[in-house]
Enzyme design. Structure first.
Site, PDB file in Angstrom:
ATOM      1  N   SER A 148      97.390  42.956  49.558  1.00  0.00           N
ATOM      2  CA  SER A 148      97.004  44.313  49.958  1.00  0.00           C
ATOM      3  C   SER A 148      98.205  45.123  50.431  1.00  0.00           C
ATOM      4  CB  SER A 148      96.010  44.275  51.123  1.00  0.00           C
ATOM      5  OG  SER A 148      94.962  43.404  50.843  1.00  0.00           O
ATOM      6  N   HIS A 185      93.379  47.078  45.541  1.00  0.00           N
ATOM      7  CA  HIS A 185      93.678  45.807  44.868  1.00  0.00           C
ATOM      8  C   HIS A 185      93.590  45.988  43.351  1.00  0.00           C
ATOM      9  CE1 HIS A 185      92.488  44.247  48.850  1.00  0.00           C
ATOM     10  NE2 HIS A 185      93.188  43.184  48.557  1.00  0.00           N
ATOM     11  N   HIS A 208      88.911  38.095  45.991  1.00  0.00           N
ATOM     12  CA  HIS A 208      88.688  37.309  47.200  1.00  0.00           C
ATOM     13  C   HIS A 208      87.290  36.684  47.165  1.00  0.00           C
ATOM     14  CE1 HIS A 208      91.712  40.341  48.233  1.00  0.00           C
ATOM     15  NE2 HIS A 208      92.129  39.526  49.188  1.00  0.00           N
ATOM     16  N   TYR A 239      85.241  36.689  49.505  1.00  0.00           N
ATOM     17  CA  TYR A 239      84.258  37.548  50.197  1.00  0.00           C
ATOM     18  C   TYR A 239      83.623  38.586  49.285  1.00  0.00           C
ATOM     19  CZ  TYR A 239      88.174  40.852  50.771  1.00  0.00           C
ATOM     20  OH  TYR A 239      89.226  41.690  50.553  1.00  0.00           O
ATOM     21  N   GLU A 240      84.210  38.794  48.119  1.00  0.00           N
ATOM     22  CA  GLU A 240      83.596  39.709  47.156  1.00  0.00           C
ATOM     23  C   GLU A 240      82.420  39.048  46.438  1.00  0.00           C
ATOM     24  OE1 GLU A 240      86.591  42.116  44.806  1.00  0.00           O
ATOM     25  OE2 GLU A 240      87.924  40.691  45.771  1.00  0.00           O
ATOM     26  N   ALA A 245      98.394  40.409  53.189  1.00  0.00           N
ATOM     27  CA  ALA A 245      98.353  41.187  54.425  1.00  0.00           C
ATOM     28  C   ALA A 245      97.593  40.338  55.430  1.00  0.00           C
ATOM     29  CB  ALA A 245      97.609  42.495  54.180  1.00  0.00           C
ATOM     30  N   MET A 258      92.340  36.438  54.686  1.00  0.00           N
ATOM     31  CA  MET A 258      91.171  36.069  53.877  1.00  0.00           C
ATOM     32  C   MET A 258      91.555  35.660  52.458  1.00  0.00           C
ATOM     33  SD  MET A 258      88.934  39.339  55.067  1.00  0.00           S
ATOM     34  CE  MET A 258      88.814  39.786  56.818  1.00  0.00           C
ATOM     35  N   SER A 259      92.789  35.235  52.278  1.00  0.00           N
ATOM     36  CA  SER A 259      93.219  34.888  50.907  1.00  0.00           C
ATOM     37  C   SER A 259      94.168  33.702  50.948  1.00  0.00           C
ATOM     38  CB  SER A 259      93.910  36.103  50.273  1.00  0.00           C
ATOM     39  OG  SER A 259      95.134  36.373  50.940  1.00  0.00           O
ATOM     40  N   ASN A 304      98.370  44.251  61.069  1.00  0.00           N
ATOM     41  CA  ASN A 304      97.715  44.620  62.333  1.00  0.00           C
ATOM     42  C   ASN A 304      97.771  43.417  63.274  1.00  0.00           C
ATOM     43  OD1 ASN A 304      95.515  43.639  60.234  1.00  0.00           O
ATOM     44  ND2 ASN A 304      94.757  43.098  62.266  1.00  0.00           N
ATOM     45  N   HIS A 358      90.806  49.009  57.641  1.00  0.00           N
ATOM     46  CA  HIS A 358      91.446  48.688  56.360  1.00  0.00           C
ATOM     47  C   HIS A 358      92.537  49.696  55.997  1.00  0.00           C
ATOM     48  CE1 HIS A 358      91.889  46.966  52.398  1.00  0.00           C
ATOM     49  NE2 HIS A 358      91.552  48.102  51.807  1.00  0.00           N
TER      50      HIS A 358
END
Ligand code: CYT
Length: 274
Positions: free
Chosen positions: A31, A62, A84, A86-87, A114, A212-213, A236, A248
């Site tokens: 990201s 993305h 990802h 989560y998708e 990220a 998350m990746s 962050n 985001h």
């Protein structure tokens, strides 16, 4: 459904109809880091949608393209965008492109992402070489019948994030005066950002970064025997570190801010790695 090896071979065969180039190094851009793809010389750009069985990202920021060409004389395959879990994608889908990179001929992989900083010595915009990971996503990309053409049933993860490549990264960063930290990346499923209680727990577990990746891609890369360099951009501070919410847009904005350092470090590293 056919096995992953057959599907990945079909994808690799399709890519080979578009370019004779044999990439030696794969790069997955996370990201906010997608602009690095502009560094590829004489590029062959292939939308994921054109490649058999390739999954397509549904997240803004993305955009999905595979770019083959040269960077600093090295034949590379760059993934601009990833999908990802989560998708809603299975881990087989999430890691499919990594397997295709391996079949195309890549011997090493640079994975970027990220991440949120759990380690309070990091700052927004810090670059971190991943030393190891903690997979708290609850699953594993190598789950299921083993496909021996990719690798063995059980495989070592001791030096998953190659010490040799990390050493090169630190030396190059020092040479360019770019601060490069080192830390453990902890992966969660998402898509919700973590709670402050989770971040406190993860800190006790030894994590410096959260995201998350990456871990799934690194697992299949190691299954295939690829050498891995993992680089995180701290977009962050993780939940509860500062007294503010995470959004985001901030994640994407931070990517743009450190893009210059990131590009310059990566570009110099590529010929040293490959
Ligand atoms: N930040 C991020 N958690 C975060 O705080 N980029 C991923 C996960």
């Amino acid at each position: 459904m056919t096995d992953q090896y057959t599907r990945a071979t079909a994808a690799a065969d399709y890519i080979r109809t578009l370019t004779p180039l044999t990439p030696r190094l794969g790069i997955i851009l996370g990201s906010g880091l997608g602009n690095f793809a502009a560094q590829v010389e004489d590029p062959t750009t292939i939308p994921y949608a054109d490649i058999p069985h390739f999954p397509q990202s549904t997240v803004e920021g993305h955009s999905g393209k595979l770019i083959l060409g040269h960077i600093a004389g090295v034949p590379v395959a760059v993934m601009q965008g990833r999908v990802h879990a989560y998708e809603g994608y299975s881990l087989a889908e999430v890691t499919f492109p990594t397997r295709v990179l391996g079949l195309l001929g890549c011997k090493s992989l640079i994975v970027t992402n990220a991440a949120g900083a759990i380690n309070t010595s990091y700052k927004q915009g810090s670059l971190v070489a991943i030393s190891d990971h903690i997979n708290l996503t609850g699953s594993n990309a190598a789950l299921g019948p083993n496909e021996a053409k990719f690798g063995p049933r059980f495989f070592d993860m001791t030096n998953a994030y190659s010490l040799a490549l990390r050493t090169l990264a630190h030396a190059e960063a020092a040479k360019q005066n770019i601060p490069l930290a080192e830390g453990v990346y902890l992966a969660v499923l998402g898509p919700s950002y973590e709670t402050p209680a989770e971040i406190r727990a993860f800190r006790i577990l030894g994590a410096d970064l959260v995201g998350m990746s990456t871990v799934h891609e690194v697992i299949v890369a190691r299954h295939m025997g690829l050498e891995v360099l993992g680089l995180s951009l701290v977009t962050n501070m993780a939940a509860g570190v500062l007294n503010e919410a995470i959004n985001h847009e901030e994640v994407m904005e931070t990517g743009r801010r450190v893009e210059h350092q990131f590009t310059s470090l990566l570009k110099a590293l590529i010929p040293q790695i490959a």
